[in-house]
Scaffold this motif. Structure first.
Motif, PDB file in Angstrom:
ATOM      1  N   ASP A 157       0.608  -0.889   0.275  1.00 31.53           N
ATOM      2  CA  ASP A 157       0.008   0.103   0.175  1.00 31.53           C
ATOM      3  C   ASP A 157       0.136   1.269  -0.012  1.00 31.53           C
ATOM      4  O   ASP A 157       1.752   1.307   0.949  1.00 31.53           O
ATOM      5  N   THR A 158       0.886   2.034  -0.914  1.00 31.24           N
ATOM      6  CA  THR A 158       1.502   3.608  -0.659  1.00 31.24           C
ATOM      7  C   THR A 158       0.710   4.455  -0.569  1.00 31.24           C
ATOM      8  O   THR A 158       1.474   5.803  -0.767  1.00 31.24           O
ATOM      9  N   GLU A 159      -0.414   4.542  -0.162  1.00 29.86           N
ATOM     10  CA  GLU A 159      -0.721   5.484   0.254  1.00 29.86           C
ATOM     11  C   GLU A 159      -0.961   6.640   1.597  1.00 29.86           C
ATOM     12  O   GLU A 159      -0.341   7.663   1.727  1.00 29.86           O
ATOM     13  N   ARG A 160      -0.139   6.052   2.570  1.00 28.30           N
ATOM     14  CA  ARG A 160       0.285   6.395   3.776  1.00 28.30           C
ATOM     15  C   ARG A 160       1.749   7.293   2.902  1.00 28.30           C
ATOM     16  O   ARG A 160       2.206   8.039   3.695  1.00 28.30           O
ATOM     17  N   ILE A 161       2.658   6.333   2.417  1.00 30.59           N
ATOM     18  CA  ILE A 161       4.063   6.948   2.397  1.00 30.59           C
ATOM     19  C   ILE A 161       3.516   8.505   1.037  1.00 30.59           C
ATOM     20  O   ILE A 161       4.592   9.180   1.828  1.00 30.59           O
ATOM     21  N   ARG A 162       2.802   7.995   0.492  1.00 35.69           N
ATOM     22  CA  ARG A 162       2.211   9.161  -0.521  1.00 35.69           C
ATOM     23  C   ARG A 162       1.921  10.221   0.027  1.00 35.69           C
ATOM     24  O   ARG A 162       2.998  11.851  -0.147  1.00 35.69           O
TER      25      ARG A 162
END
Lengths: 402, 402
Positions: A116-121
Motif C-alpha cells: 500500500d503506498t497511500e501512507r508513504i505518499r
C-alpha cells in the motif's frame, strides 16, 4: 525525483553511522527530491535476537521468531527518524503494519505480494523523509513475516516499483559492482553499468553485492538500480535492462566457495531416475546447481551436482532416507570445491569465450571438474585451493585487469 | 473462566523468570481456563531504549520515541510464546496492531479508547494462550502510542473489561496490598480485600502497588482485580466495589516521600489569584496536591501546595516566568517533606478518625504542617525525617499492627 535508498546493518551499526546515513539522505532531500529510506537492523542485532530466541527455545516457532526479529528494523527506523529530527529535518518511520507491506504467509521466507503506498505518499507530500523497515511484512492473518536473505534489498526494490521511483540506490560496503572481488583480484575494475541478467548471474554465483531476489524484482518491474558505497560519494554501478557503455566481452569473474559437490553413484540406467533424485531434493527446498550425469559401469549412471554448504546435511539425509526408492549404490560428498564463473551479455555473440576461459585455466594448471553454461555465463567447478589463482588468471585473460 | 494475568518487567527480566511466568500461566490453562497474559518490557529495557534515543536526540520526537519503546513489549511477548511452545503448550503473541488497541493520539501518555477483541477471542477458541503487549496502543493515524506510567496495568484491566474476564490478576513483587509498606512498618498486615476507592487513594498516595489509572478503569467497568505475588502462590488482595470481610476502621497507612512543597508568598488578596496560579501550572500538566491558603501581611495571601519531586523544576520555572502576571513577591520550595495518609471506607461513618490520627502524631511529637481530607482519606504533611516513625505510630494507633 523520488529516490529509494537502502542501507544495510553495518551502515546503521552505531550513532555516528546513523548520523552519517541521515546526512546523506538529508542532502538528497534538500535538493528537492522525495526520499524514501529502507533500513536493516543495526549491525548484528538480528543475530543477537536469534540467539536470544534459541536460548529460550532451540526450535522457536517461526511465527514467533518473525515477531521477535521485526523489532530489529523498527529500532533502526525509529532512531534514524530521531537523528533526522535532531538535524531539524522532518522525518517519519514506518513499520510493515503502517505501510502496509503485504506478503505471503511463509514465516522466515515470505514473498512480497502488494504494497500500500497511500501512507508513504501522504508523508512525502508533507515533505517528510519516509523511513521504512526493510526485511519485514504482514501476512493475511495480520501476523509479521520476514523476507529471508536479502530481504531489505527486496523491500527497497519493491517500494521503488510500487512508488514508480526514479531510482533505487542500494548502499553497501563496496562502492559498486566489480569485474571480480577486489579483495581477491587486486586489479579488479568497477563497472559503470551492468544488465539485470548479468547481475543476476553474479548474484546467484555469490558475488554477494545484491541478492538475486531483489535483482529479479528490479528486472521484472524495470526499476533502475544503483549499487553505491555507504562510505564515500563515488558513483557506483547502475544495473538496468540494456547498458549503453561500450561492452566488454565479459563483465565479471565470480568465485563461489560456498558450494559442495554431491555424487550419487550407481543409479539404474532407466528413464526418470535423474528426475526422481532432483524432485526429492526440490520437495525439501534444496537448490541444486551445476549438474553432471555420466554413464557408470554395468548399465548404471552417476549423477553429480552442487548444493550450498548449508544444505549439505539436509541433502544427504534426504537422499539416504530415499535410497531404496532411488535405487543408487553410493553417496559421496566433496567440500573442497569452488565454482568459478565468467558473466557477460557480450559472450552471447562471441563464440570462443568458453574456450578462452578453459585455455587460461589450462595454462595455469587448474583442473576443471564440471562445466555448466548459460547464454551469458560459463561456470566451472575446480578445487577450492586453486580458486583465487584461477580467478586472477581468467580475469587477466579477458583483459579486465587495470 | 477467562483470566487476564499481567506481569511486570522484573517478572520477565531473564530466561528463568520467563519460564517461571510461562509455567504459572500454563498451570491456569491446564485447569481448563482461557488465559490472556499481558507483559511489560523485560527488566529495565524500556530505560535502555530511552537512553539509546537520548543519545541520538536529547528531545526525541514523541511519536518516534513511542515507535522505539513499543519494541520492548514485543520482545517480551515473542519470547514468552517461545517459552510456552518449548513446554508444548500452544501460545500466540500479539502486539497493539494485531489486537488492535485503539488509543488517543497523545504520544507517551495515550488513553485507551477501544479494544478489538475478535482476534483474541479466535485465538482463545483455538485453545491458545494469548500473550499481549502491555503499555502500547495504536492511534487513529496508525501510529504507535504508549500509555505512560502504569500502562501495562491499564492494558490488563482494559482487556479484562473488553473480554468480560472473570478476573484480572496483577502480579507484582509484593504479595498483595498491605495496611502499610512492610519494609517501613514491620507489623503491617496483608489485606484480603479492599475497595476500588480505597485502592485509588492508596495508589494516588504512592503506596505503589497499582497505578490509579488502572484502578479507575477497573472501578468504572467493575473488573475484579487481584494483586498477587509473581514469586509465590499466596492469595493476594482482591480489589472490588464493596468488600465483604468485616471492616476495619481504616484499611491502610501510606507514606509518600516524593512530594515537595512550594510556597507562593505575597499574592495580592484579590479574587481569582489562586485560580491563576493553579491554572498556569495545569496548563503545563503539573499536578498540584495538598493546598493551603493563608492570609499574609498587608492585604496579601500566601499559597502553599505540594507537587511531585519530578515536577518541581518545571513548576518553579513556570511560576517564575509568570511572576509579573501572578503578582507574587517570593517563591519558596521545601524538599524535606512527607505526606502521611490514612485510607479507609470505614472512616466515612466514624467521626473522630482524623482526631485519633492527630492525637497519635502529637503523642509521638510529630509536627503537622498541612492537612487535606476526602471522604475516605486524611492526609497530613510532615517533615520527611519523621516519616517512618509517624507511620508506625498511626499504624499502631488504629490497631493495624499484627
Amino acid at each position: 525525483m523520488l529516490i529509494v535508498k537502502k542501507f544495510g546493518g553495518t551502515s546503521v551499526a552505531n550513532k555516528e553511522r546513523i548520523f552519517h546515513v541521515a546526512d546523506r539522505c538529508i542532502a538528497e532531500y534538500q535538493k528537492g527530491n522525495d526520499v524514501v529510506v529502507v533500513l536493516s537492523a543495526m549491525g548484528k542485532y538480528t543475530d543477537e535476537l536469534i540467539k536470544m530466541a534459541k536460548d529460550i527455545n532451540e526450535k522457536p516457532p517461526k511465527r514467533e521468531l518473525d515477531m521477535l526479529l521485526t523489532i530489529g528494523e523498527q529500532m533502526s527506523v525509529a532512531l534514524m527518524a530521531m537523528a533526522m529530527n535532531q538535524r531539524r529535518v522532518p522525518a517519519v518511520s514506518l513499520n510493515a503494519f503502517q505501510v502496509t507491506m503485504h506478503t505471503t504467509s511463509d514465516h522466515g521466507n515470505a514473498r512480497l505480494k502488494r504494497i500500500d503506498t497511500e501512507r508513504i505518499r501522504r508523508e512525502l507530500e508533507n515533505r517528510r523523509i519516509v523511513i521504512v523497515t526493510g526485511f519485514q511484512g504482514v501476512n493475511k492473518y495480520d501476523d509479521y513475516t520476514t523476507l529471508g536473505r536479502g530481504g531489505s534489498d527486496t523491500t527497497a526494490v519493491a517500494l521503488a516499483a510500487a512508488l514508480h521511483a526514479d531510482a533505487c540506490e542500494i548502499y553497501t560496503d563496496v562502492d559498486g559492482v566489480y569485474t571480480a572481488d577486489p579483495r581477491k583480484v587486486p586489479g579488479a575494475r568497477k563497472l559503470k553499468e551492468i544488465t539485470y541478467d548479468e547481475m543476476l548471474d553474479l548474484a546467484t554465483l555469490g558475488a554477494g553485492v545484491l541478492h538475486n531476489r531483489s535483482v529479479e524484482m528490479a528486472k521484472k518491474y524495470g526499476v533502475p538500480l544503483v549499487v553505491r558505497s555507504s562510505l564515500n560519494d563515488s558513483e557506483g554501478t547502475v544495473v538496468k535492462e540494456v547498458t549503453t557503455v561500450e561492452r566488454m566481452l565479459i563483465s565479471g569473474v565470480a568465485l563461489d566457495t560456498d558450494a559442495v559437490r554431491i555424487a550419487v553413484i550407481g543409479i539404474k540406467d532407466m528413464p526418470g531416475m535423474a528426475f526422481k533424485v532432483f524432485d526429492t531434493l526440490a520437495k525439501k527446498k534444496i537448490n541444486v546447481d551445476v549438474i553432471l550425469q555420466s554413464i557408470g559401469r554395468a548399465g548404471t549412471k552417476d549423477i553429480s551436482f552442487t548444493v550450498n554448504k548449508d544444505d549439505l546435511e539436509d541433502a544427504v539425509a534426504t537422499l539416504e532416507e530415499n535410497q531404496a526408492r532411488l535405487g543408487y549404490k553410493e553417496l559421496h560428498s566433496e567440500r573442497n570445491i569452488a565454482k568459478l564463473s565468467i558473466v557477460g551479455a557480450g559472450m552471447m555473440s562471441n563464440p570462443g569465450v568458453a574456450a578462452k576461459m578453459f585455455e587460461s585455466l589450462y595454462n595455469e594448471g587448474v583442473n576443471i571438474n564440471m562445466i555448466s553454461t548459460s547464454e551469458i555465463r560459463v561456470t566451472v567447478l575446480i578445487n577450492e585451493k586453486d580458486g583465487i589463482r584461477a580467478m586472477n588468471a581468467v580475469h587477466d585473460a579477458f583483459g579486465l585487469t587495470d
